[in-house]
Design a protein around this motif. Structure first.
Motif, PDB file in Angstrom:
ATOM      1  N   ALA A  17     -36.192-105.812  -5.751  1.00 48.78           N
ATOM      2  CA  ALA A  17     -36.455-106.682  -6.905  1.00 48.78           C
ATOM      3  C   ALA A  17     -36.800-105.859  -8.134  1.00 48.78           C
ATOM      4  CB  ALA A  17     -37.597-107.648  -6.596  1.00 48.78           C
ATOM      5  N   TRP A  18     -36.390-106.383  -9.267  1.00 50.39           N
ATOM      6  CA  TRP A  18     -36.767-105.831 -10.563  1.00 50.39           C
ATOM      7  C   TRP A  18     -37.711-106.806 -11.259  1.00 50.39           C
ATOM      8  CZ3 TRP A  18     -31.555-104.144 -13.323  1.00 50.39           C
ATOM      9  CH2 TRP A  18     -31.073-102.973 -12.716  1.00 50.39           C
ATOM     10  N   LEU A  19     -38.768-106.273 -11.854  1.00 52.76           N
ATOM     11  CA  LEU A  19     -39.585-107.024 -12.806  1.00 52.76           C
ATOM     12  C   LEU A  19     -39.223-106.470 -14.181  1.00 52.76           C
ATOM     13  CD1 LEU A  19     -43.132-107.117 -11.129  1.00 52.76           C
ATOM     14  CD2 LEU A  19     -41.189-108.678 -10.830  1.00 52.76           C
ATOM     15  N   CYS A  20     -38.386-107.179 -14.900  1.00 51.73           N
ATOM     16  CA  CYS A  20     -37.800-106.649 -16.128  1.00 51.73           C
ATOM     17  C   CYS A  20     -38.435-107.285 -17.357  1.00 51.73           C
ATOM     18  CB  CYS A  20     -36.289-106.901 -16.130  1.00 51.73           C
ATOM     19  SG  CYS A  20     -35.442-106.139 -17.535  1.00 51.73           S
ATOM     20  N   ALA A 235     -47.652-101.875 -14.040  1.00 52.01           N
ATOM     21  CA  ALA A 235     -47.008-101.394 -12.818  1.00 52.01           C
ATOM     22  C   ALA A 235     -47.953-100.470 -12.053  1.00 52.01           C
ATOM     23  CB  ALA A 235     -45.707-100.664 -13.162  1.00 52.01           C
ATOM     24  N   ASN A 236     -48.580 -99.563 -12.766  1.00 53.48           N
ATOM     25  CA  ASN A 236     -49.497 -98.621 -12.117  1.00 53.48           C
ATOM     26  C   ASN A 236     -50.654 -99.345 -11.442  1.00 53.48           C
ATOM     27  OD1 ASN A 236     -47.879 -96.570 -13.042  1.00 53.48           O
ATOM     28  ND2 ASN A 236     -49.257 -95.910 -14.668  1.00 53.48           N
ATOM     29  N   ALA A 237     -51.234-100.316 -12.131  1.00 50.58           N
ATOM     30  CA  ALA A 237     -52.382-101.036 -11.586  1.00 50.58           C
ATOM     31  C   ALA A 237     -52.022-101.850 -10.356  1.00 50.58           C
ATOM     32  CB  ALA A 237     -52.981-101.946 -12.658  1.00 50.58           C
ATOM     33  N   ALA A 242     -42.239 -97.699 -11.890  1.00 47.14           N
ATOM     34  CA  ALA A 242     -41.838 -98.124 -13.232  1.00 47.14           C
ATOM     35  C   ALA A 242     -40.679 -97.286 -13.748  1.00 47.14           C
ATOM     36  CB  ALA A 242     -43.020 -98.026 -14.195  1.00 47.14           C
ATOM     37  N   LEU A 243     -39.783 -97.953 -14.470  1.00 48.91           N
ATOM     38  CA  LEU A 243     -38.699 -97.310 -15.207  1.00 48.91           C
ATOM     39  C   LEU A 243     -38.984 -97.529 -16.685  1.00 48.91           C
ATOM     40  CD1 LEU A 243     -35.882 -95.986 -15.500  1.00 48.91           C
ATOM     41  CD2 LEU A 243     -34.885 -98.279 -15.227  1.00 48.91           C
ATOM     42  N   PHE A 244     -39.136 -96.455 -17.426  1.00 51.25           N
ATOM     43  CA  PHE A 244     -39.505 -96.531 -18.838  1.00 51.25           C
ATOM     44  C   PHE A 244     -38.266 -96.581 -19.719  1.00 51.25           C
ATOM     45  CE2 PHE A 244     -40.799 -94.136 -22.794  1.00 51.25           C
ATOM     46  CZ  PHE A 244     -41.548 -95.175 -23.340  1.00 51.25           C
ATOM     47  N   VAL A 245     -38.245 -97.556 -20.632  1.00 45.64           N
ATOM     48  CA  VAL A 245     -37.161 -97.706 -21.597  1.00 45.64           C
ATOM     49  C   VAL A 245     -37.736 -97.438 -22.987  1.00 45.64           C
ATOM     50  CG1 VAL A 245     -35.387 -99.239 -22.527  1.00 45.64           C
ATOM     51  CG2 VAL A 245     -36.075 -99.448 -20.118  1.00 45.64           C
ATOM     52  N   PRO A 246     -37.539 -96.260 -23.554  1.00 53.34           N
ATOM     53  CA  PRO A 246     -38.127 -95.964 -24.864  1.00 53.34           C
ATOM     54  C   PRO A 246     -37.645 -96.935 -25.934  1.00 53.34           C
ATOM     55  CG  PRO A 246     -37.265 -93.970 -23.844  1.00 53.34           C
ATOM     56  CD  PRO A 246     -36.766 -95.121 -23.023  1.00 53.34           C
ATOM     57  N   SER A 247     -38.580 -97.382 -26.771  1.00 55.62           N
ATOM     58  CA  SER A 247     -38.224 -98.247 -27.900  1.00 55.62           C
ATOM     59  C   SER A 247     -39.034 -97.809 -29.108  1.00 55.62           C
ATOM     60  CB  SER A 247     -38.519 -99.714 -27.557  1.00 55.62           C
ATOM     61  OG  SER A 247     -39.921 -99.961 -27.586  1.00 55.62           O
ATOM     62  N   ARG A 271     -50.347 -91.826 -13.333  1.00 55.19           N
ATOM     63  CA  ARG A 271     -49.160 -92.166 -12.552  1.00 55.19           C
ATOM     64  C   ARG A 271     -48.012 -92.426 -13.517  1.00 55.19           C
ATOM     65  NH1 ARG A 271     -48.338 -96.814  -7.835  1.00 55.19           N
ATOM     66  NH2 ARG A 271     -46.060 -96.625  -7.743  1.00 55.19           N
ATOM     67  N   LYS A 272     -47.088 -91.536 -13.560  1.00 55.78           N
ATOM     68  CA  LYS A 272     -46.011 -91.601 -14.531  1.00 55.78           C
ATOM     69  C   LYS A 272     -44.845 -92.436 -13.997  1.00 55.78           C
ATOM     70  CE  LYS A 272     -47.249 -87.192 -16.631  1.00 55.78           C
ATOM     71  NZ  LYS A 272     -48.646 -87.341 -16.164  1.00 55.78           N
ATOM     72  N   PRO A 273     -43.987 -92.951 -14.894  1.00 53.82           N
ATOM     73  CA  PRO A 273     -42.783 -93.652 -14.428  1.00 53.82           C
ATOM     74  C   PRO A 273     -41.934 -92.741 -13.548  1.00 53.82           C
ATOM     75  CG  PRO A 273     -43.080 -93.909 -16.791  1.00 53.82           C
ATOM     76  CD  PRO A 273     -44.060 -92.875 -16.355  1.00 53.82           C
ATOM     77  N   ILE A 274     -41.197 -93.336 -12.633  1.00 56.80           N
ATOM     78  CA  ILE A 274     -40.328 -92.522 -11.781  1.00 56.80           C
ATOM     79  C   ILE A 274     -39.130 -92.008 -12.562  1.00 56.80           C
ATOM     80  CG2 ILE A 274     -41.021 -93.711  -9.667  1.00 56.80           C
ATOM     81  CD1 ILE A 274     -38.178 -95.065  -9.860  1.00 56.80           C
ATOM     82  N   ALA A 275     -38.814 -92.686 -13.670  1.00 55.17           N
ATOM     83  CA  ALA A 275     -37.672 -92.267 -14.477  1.00 55.17           C
ATOM     84  C   ALA A 275     -37.743 -92.911 -15.839  1.00 55.17           C
ATOM     85  CB  ALA A 275     -36.360 -92.636 -13.781  1.00 55.17           C
ATOM     86  N   ALA A 276     -36.929 -92.408 -16.753  1.00 52.23           N
ATOM     87  CA  ALA A 276     -36.757 -92.996 -18.083  1.00 52.23           C
ATOM     88  C   ALA A 276     -35.273 -93.147 -18.350  1.00 52.23           C
ATOM     89  CB  ALA A 276     -37.407 -92.118 -19.159  1.00 52.23           C
ATOM     90  N   ILE A 277     -34.934 -94.171 -19.115  1.00 48.03           N
ATOM     91  CA  ILE A 277     -33.522 -94.430 -19.434  1.00 48.03           C
ATOM     92  C   ILE A 277     -33.442 -94.891 -20.878  1.00 48.03           C
ATOM     93  CG2 ILE A 277     -33.656 -96.811 -18.565  1.00 48.03           C
ATOM     94  CD1 ILE A 277     -30.749 -96.502 -17.610  1.00 48.03           C
ATOM     95  N   ASP A 278     -32.497 -94.381 -21.630  1.00 49.98           N
ATOM     96  CA  ASP A 278     -32.364 -94.718 -23.041  1.00 49.98           C
ATOM     97  C   ASP A 278     -31.578 -96.021 -23.177  1.00 49.98           C
ATOM     98  OD1 ASP A 278     -32.555 -94.625 -25.749  1.00 49.98           O
ATOM     99  OD2 ASP A 278     -31.014 -93.089 -26.029  1.00 49.98           O
ATOM    100  N   GLY A 279     -32.258 -97.117 -22.837  1.00 55.77           N
ATOM    101  CA  GLY A 279     -31.618 -98.424 -22.842  1.00 55.77           C
ATOM    102  C   GLY A 279     -31.163 -98.798 -21.451  1.00 55.77           C
ATOM    103  N   LEU A 280     -31.573 -99.961 -20.971  1.00 56.41           N
ATOM    104  CA  LEU A 280     -31.183-100.409 -19.632  1.00 56.41           C
ATOM    105  C   LEU A 280     -29.678-100.595 -19.562  1.00 56.41           C
ATOM    106  CD1 LEU A 280     -32.050-101.329 -16.795  1.00 56.41           C
ATOM    107  CD2 LEU A 280     -32.305-103.649 -17.735  1.00 56.41           C
ATOM    108  N   LYS A 281     -29.065 -99.914 -18.626  1.00 59.53           N
ATOM    109  CA  LYS A 281     -27.617-100.051 -18.447  1.00 59.53           C
ATOM    110  C   LYS A 281     -27.265 -99.763 -16.996  1.00 59.53           C
ATOM    111  CE  LYS A 281     -27.049 -96.806 -21.556  1.00 59.53           C
ATOM    112  NZ  LYS A 281     -28.378 -96.109 -21.620  1.00 59.53           N
ATOM    113  N   TRP A 282     -26.151-100.253 -16.542  1.00 63.71           N
ATOM    114  CA  TRP A 282     -25.712-100.086 -15.150  1.00 63.71           C
ATOM    115  C   TRP A 282     -24.725 -98.922 -15.033  1.00 63.71           C
ATOM    116  CZ3 TRP A 282     -27.779-101.909 -10.887  1.00 63.71           C
ATOM    117  CH2 TRP A 282     -27.079-101.840  -9.677  1.00 63.71           C
TER     118      TRP A 282
END
Length: 282
Positions: A17-20, A235-237, A242-247, A271-282
């Motif tokens: 599941a994703w919590l987006c 997410a940490n709490a 977490a996947l971080f999407v910079p904005s 506790r850092k995000p497991i990854a970062a992505i420059d905009g959610l994309k598949w």
């Protein structure tokens, strides 16, 4: 080190599941991000469950209608959980008390169908804070005197949107969370309805179970968002990856979004995000 990924597909098999997040991930308040909508569709088609989690201080039905405007149909997700939904539960639990609505008229649907008494500030015993009256021109400092008067009377606040700021197009505007932080600094009591606080995640877990027919283990849930103090902290709490999407909340459009920038941004986050992505994309 936070892994920088190009597509969410590389992580998909790890999660049920994703919590987006919505604002900042699916749209920016002015226009939608088509690649994000396509990613939701693809994850669902792969067997995943998509719960949209947002600090919008309105019922989920209002957010669903807004998403249609952004060409994000109900088929792109399984459920929406809003801080407005949690706020309604908190209002009901407060009982028959006179309420002052601190926020714009567009947020009034948070009261729809509830037996409430809305009053002026001087008569209130509870504040329902959905934001600034005019977030185009005001900041929380404009409300210092009002909030100080509430604090002197011991009026409790429900914060329906813990976001401090959001990105609206290329602008950064203040949200209800900034008012709540100021009220807390003045000595007022605040109950928070949305991210990063627990009640909204409990409701998300229930919606995942509804959609899948059984609960999902938290280790198989991925939170996707752009806010350090809301999406990532929540997410940490709650023990969720977490996947971080910079904005624009934390990085300007012309900032480098490389490993060095991410390391600096998350230097004080245990506790850092497991990854970062420059905009959610598949």
């Amino acid at each position: 080190m936070i892994e920088i990924i190009q597509t969410a597909r590389t992580l998909a098999s790890r999660y049920d599941a994703w919590l987006c997040d919505v604002w900042g991930v699916i749209h920016n308040g002015r226009s939608a991000f088509p690649a994000a909508r396509q990613a939701l569709d693809a994850f669902k088609q792969s067997g995943g469950t998509v719960i949209l989690i947002t600090n919008a201080p309105r019922p989920h039905t209002e957010v669903a209608a807004q998403l249609v405007h952004y060409d994000v149909p109900a088929s792109a997700y399984d459920a929406i959980v809003t801080s407005g939904d949690v706020t309604r539960h908190l209002i009901t639990a407060a009982g028959d008390v006179p309420i002052f609505h601190l926020g714009p008229d567009r947020d009034r649907p948070v009261f729809d169908g509830l037996d409430v008494r809305l009053v002026e500030a001087d008569d209130a015993e509870l504040i329902v804070n959905t934001g600034l009256f005019d977030d185009y021109t005001e900041t929380p400092e404009n409300y210092r005197d009002m909030l100080g008067a509430f604090q002197q009377r011991g009026v409790r606040m429900i914060c329906a949107n813990p976001d401090l700021v959001v990105e609206r197009g290329e602008e950064i505007v203040h949200c209800a969370g900034g008012l709540a932080v100021l009220y807390d600094e003045l000595g007022g009591h605040v109950d928070y309805a949305g991210k990063p606080h627990g009640p909204i995640y409990d409701l998300c877990r229930a919606r995942i179970a509804d959609a899948r027919g059984a609960p999902a283990d938290d280790t198989r849930v991925l939170a996707i968002g752009d806010g350090l103090k809301t999406d990532i902290a929540g997410a940490n709490a709650n023990g969720i990856d977490a996947l971080f999407v910079p904005s624009g909340i934390h990085m300007r459009p012309d900032d480098d979004r490389d490993q060095q920038a991410l390391d600096a941004l998350f230097a004080d986050v245990a506790r850092k995000p497991i990854a970062a992505i420059d905009g959610l994309k598949w």
